[in-house]
Design an enzyme around this catalytic site. Structure first.
Site, PDB file in Angstrom:
ATOM      1  N   CYS A 126     -37.558 -27.336 -18.950  1.00  0.00           N
ATOM      2  CA  CYS A 126     -36.674 -28.220 -18.282  1.00  0.00           C
ATOM      3  C   CYS A 126     -37.252 -29.184 -17.391  1.00  0.00           C
ATOM      4  O   CYS A 126     -36.664 -30.277 -17.145  1.00  0.00           O
ATOM      5  CB  CYS A 126     -35.600 -27.508 -17.340  1.00  0.00           C
ATOM      6  SG  CYS A 126     -34.667 -25.946 -18.418  1.00  0.00           S
ATOM      7  N   HIS A 132     -32.944 -32.523 -13.254  1.00  0.00           N
ATOM      8  CA  HIS A 132     -32.434 -31.727 -14.510  1.00  0.00           C
ATOM      9  C   HIS A 132     -31.143 -30.999 -14.054  1.00  0.00           C
ATOM     10  O   HIS A 132     -30.687 -30.603 -12.917  1.00  0.00           O
ATOM     11  CB  HIS A 132     -33.479 -30.637 -14.377  1.00  0.00           C
ATOM     12  CG  HIS A 132     -33.116 -29.552 -15.516  1.00  0.00           C
ATOM     13  ND1 HIS A 132     -32.629 -29.785 -16.751  1.00  0.00           N
ATOM     14  CD2 HIS A 132     -32.774 -28.146 -15.518  1.00  0.00           C
ATOM     15  CE1 HIS A 132     -32.296 -28.887 -17.152  1.00  0.00           C
ATOM     16  NE2 HIS A 132     -32.411 -27.587 -16.551  1.00  0.00           N
ATOM     17  N   ASN A 190     -26.483 -27.739 -19.718  1.00  0.00           N
ATOM     18  CA  ASN A 190     -27.951 -27.778 -19.500  1.00  0.00           C
ATOM     19  C   ASN A 190     -28.500 -28.008 -20.830  1.00  0.00           C
ATOM     20  O   ASN A 190     -28.637 -27.083 -21.843  1.00  0.00           O
ATOM     21  CB  ASN A 190     -28.289 -26.389 -18.977  1.00  0.00           C
ATOM     22  CG  ASN A 190     -29.813 -26.287 -18.717  1.00  0.00           C
ATOM     23  OD1 ASN A 190     -30.557 -27.178 -19.227  1.00  0.00           O
ATOM     24  ND2 ASN A 190     -30.035 -25.305 -17.870  1.00  0.00           N
TER      25      ASN A 190
HETATM   26  O1  UT7 Z   1     -32.636 -25.029 -16.792  1.00  0.00           O
HETATM   27  C1  UT7 Z   1     -33.622 -24.139 -16.391  1.00  0.00           C
HETATM   28  C2  UT7 Z   1     -33.320 -23.958 -14.779  1.00  0.00           C
HETATM   29  N1  UT7 Z   1     -32.009 -23.091 -14.695  1.00  0.00           N
HETATM   30  C3  UT7 Z   1     -31.438 -22.916 -13.605  1.00  0.00           C
HETATM   31  O2  UT7 Z   1     -31.556 -23.530 -12.838  1.00  0.00           O
HETATM   32  C4  UT7 Z   1     -30.150 -22.104 -13.598  1.00  0.00           C
HETATM   33  C5  UT7 Z   1     -30.410 -21.229 -12.121  1.00  0.00           C
HETATM   34  N2  UT7 Z   1     -29.191 -20.402 -12.083  1.00  0.00           N
HETATM   35  C6  UT7 Z   1     -27.919 -20.366 -12.016  1.00  0.00           C
HETATM   36  O3  UT7 Z   1     -27.525 -21.623 -12.102  1.00  0.00           O
HETATM   37  C7  UT7 Z   1     -26.950 -19.322 -11.788  1.00  0.00           C
HETATM   38  O4  UT7 Z   1     -27.844 -18.296 -11.362  1.00  0.00           O
HETATM   39  C8  UT7 Z   1     -25.942 -19.162 -12.764  1.00  0.00           C
HETATM   40  C9  UT7 Z   1     -25.174 -20.056 -13.430  1.00  0.00           C
HETATM   41  C10 UT7 Z   1     -26.961 -18.714 -14.059  1.00  0.00           C
HETATM   42  C11 UT7 Z   1     -25.532 -17.647 -12.881  1.00  0.00           C
HETATM   43  O5  UT7 Z   1     -24.562 -17.769 -11.546  1.00  0.00           O
HETATM   44  P1  UT7 Z   1     -24.596 -16.674 -10.442  1.00  0.00           P
HETATM   45  O6  UT7 Z   1     -23.669 -17.077  -9.338  1.00  0.00           O
HETATM   46  O7  UT7 Z   1     -26.098 -16.604  -9.970  1.00  0.00           O
HETATM   47  O8  UT7 Z   1     -24.078 -15.377 -11.176  1.00  0.00           O
HETATM   48  P2  UT7 Z   1     -24.564 -14.015 -11.346  1.00  0.00           P
HETATM   49  O9  UT7 Z   1     -25.678 -13.979 -12.518  1.00  0.00           O
HETATM   50  O10 UT7 Z   1     -25.019 -13.289 -10.202  1.00  0.00           O
HETATM   51  O11 UT7 Z   1     -23.230 -13.154 -11.911  1.00  0.00           O
HETATM   52  C12 UT7 Z   1     -22.195 -12.809 -11.222  1.00  0.00           C
HETATM   53  C13 UT7 Z   1     -21.111 -12.022 -11.837  1.00  0.00           C
HETATM   54  C14 UT7 Z   1     -21.923 -10.943 -12.424  1.00  0.00           C
HETATM   55  O12 UT7 Z   1     -21.030  -9.904 -12.520  1.00  0.00           O
HETATM   56  P3  UT7 Z   1     -20.972  -8.713 -11.471  1.00  0.00           P
HETATM   57  O13 UT7 Z   1     -22.388  -8.009 -11.633  1.00  0.00           O
HETATM   58  O14 UT7 Z   1     -20.734  -9.156 -10.102  1.00  0.00           O
HETATM   59  O15 UT7 Z   1     -19.815  -7.811 -11.782  1.00  0.00           O
HETATM   60  C15 UT7 Z   1     -22.302 -11.387 -13.990  1.00  0.00           C
HETATM   61  O16 UT7 Z   1     -21.996 -10.231 -14.948  1.00  0.00           O
HETATM   62  O17 UT7 Z   1     -20.814 -12.756 -12.906  1.00  0.00           O
HETATM   63  C16 UT7 Z   1     -20.855 -12.345 -14.268  1.00  0.00           C
HETATM   64  N3  UT7 Z   1     -21.052 -13.114 -15.067  1.00  0.00           N
HETATM   65  C17 UT7 Z   1     -19.991 -13.831 -15.673  1.00  0.00           C
HETATM   66  N4  UT7 Z   1     -18.829 -13.681 -15.576  1.00  0.00           N
HETATM   67  C18 UT7 Z   1     -17.931 -14.376 -16.226  1.00  0.00           C
HETATM   68  C19 UT7 Z   1     -22.071 -13.766 -15.717  1.00  0.00           C
HETATM   69  N5  UT7 Z   1     -22.071 -14.767 -16.472  1.00  0.00           N
HETATM   70  C20 UT7 Z   1     -20.650 -14.779 -16.770  1.00  0.00           C
HETATM   71  C21 UT7 Z   1     -19.713 -15.400 -17.365  1.00  0.00           C
HETATM   72  N6  UT7 Z   1     -18.467 -15.487 -17.239  1.00  0.00           N
HETATM   73  N7  UT7 Z   1     -20.137 -16.485 -18.361  1.00  0.00           N
END
Ligand code: UT7
Length: 317
Positions: free
Chosen positions: A114, A241, A271
């Protein structure tokens, strides 16, 4: 020739648009979860006849046409991508052939995920300074829909396909220039290559990458500002990005910055890794928001892990 000027831009996005509702019929997710956590509403996926190289050629052709330059004026062609359809010829060489760039024009791909467009622009400027020549063609292109696991809701909702291209010129006019690049080898974002027999789609430790991003983004921006003696007030646009709206919001708050200078389009494109910054630059130019004489900073962060920032002026086509 210490300055760097953006002369013209181009872009290409696949016609097929995939909405959050479409994805919620394929995996256990919802429009509400995706928009609140990321700001993404739709993204584009390549059709069968499209890939990162076809998009790159379209975007590059548009940028070259808008620049008013001839193919012989281009002294180097650098393409940033992590999803090239072929290991060789590189996407940059495919662009070189399609646009009839001269044979003396070095063409190469750069993979810094990225941060790729920022790395690519820095490499191109270095090539111009080393080999001579006035103009560089820099492209960011991705077909990430080919690398995702469509059953993994934690990644498949994030990524999209697209390409953006830019013609840059060395400049001794009033254009600023600064660059910073960095890397810290880490598997927090991973996608397999040929050794993985095509069975290792993108995985990401989202929380770890989020923490990395909200540190790398303001640090890179501050570094290029310090180098030029400019402040955020002197910049007209900051093009980051487009990974997650919340990462940009966090940076704006941390820097106490004017949010309206931080362009966002992840709501429409998701993204697109190396393509996200040049696609955004192209939108700014096409809509007339980016005006001749303005100063722009671009900041990338992501897989590798890598990060980087670059500051330049806009000449306009
Ligand atoms: O391009 C390269 C650089 N990339 C980035 O900069 C990405 C950086 N990271 C992020 O943007 C965020 O961490 C994400 C958008 C990827 C994820 O958001 P988050 O707030 O960190 O969510 P999480 O991974 O902690 O997941 C929270 C909950 C989990 O459920 P539990 O364990 O709390 O029950 C996940 O299983 O959300 C669940 N979850 C979803 N639920 C519905 C994960 N993906 C989804 C989904 N729909 N698509």
């Amino acid at each position: 020739m210490n300055g760097l000027q953006l002369i013209a831009t181009g872009g290409a996005l696949p016609e097929r648009t995939v909405t959050n509702e479409d994805l919620s019929r394929m995996v256990d997710t919802s429009d509400e979860w995706i928009t609140t956590r990321t700001g993404i509403r739709t993204r584009h996926y390549c059709g069968d006849a499209e890939n990162a190289a076809t998009l790159a050629i379209s975007a590059a052709r548009q940028a070259l046409e808008r620049s008013g330059l001839a193919p012989e004026d281009i002294a180097c062609c650098v393409c940033a991508t992590l999803s090239a359809p072929d290991a060789t010829p590189s996407v940059a060489c495919q662009v070189q052939r399609a646009l009839h760039l001269p044979e003396g024009c070095p063409a190469l791909d750069v993979n810094a995920a990225c941060s790729g467009f920022v790395y690519g622009a820095a490499v191109a400027r270095g090539l111009l300074a080393t080999l001579g020549g006035a103009y560089a063609l820099v492209i960011g292109c991705e077909a990430l829909s080919r690398l995702i696991d469509p059953a993994d809701r934690s990644t498949c909702v994030l990524f999209g396909d697209g390409a953006g291209a830019a013609v840059f010129a060395l400049s001794d006019e009033d254009a600023p220039f600064a660059v910073t690049l960095g890397a810290r080898g880490d598997d927090a974002i991973h996608a397999g290559g040929p050794d993985r027999k095509g069975s290792a789609p993108i995985t990401m430790d989202g929380k770890a990458v989020f923490r990395f991003a909200v540190d790398a983004l303001p640090r890179s921006l501050n570094k290029i500002l310090q180098e030029t003696g400019l402040t955020l007030d002197d910049l007209d646009w900051v093009v980051c990005h487009q990974a997650n709206s919340r990462i940009i919001d966090h940076c704006v708050k941390h820097l106490n910055a004017d949010a309206s200078k931080f362009y966002k389009n992840m709501d429409r494109h998701g993204n697109t890794s190396a393509a996200s910054i040049p696609v955004a630059l192209n939108e700014l130019a096409e809509t007339g928001k980016l005006k001749p004489g303005q100063k722009v900073a671009c900041v990338g962060f992501g897989g590798g892990l890598t990060w980087g920032g670059i500051l330049f002026g806009y000449k306009g086509d």
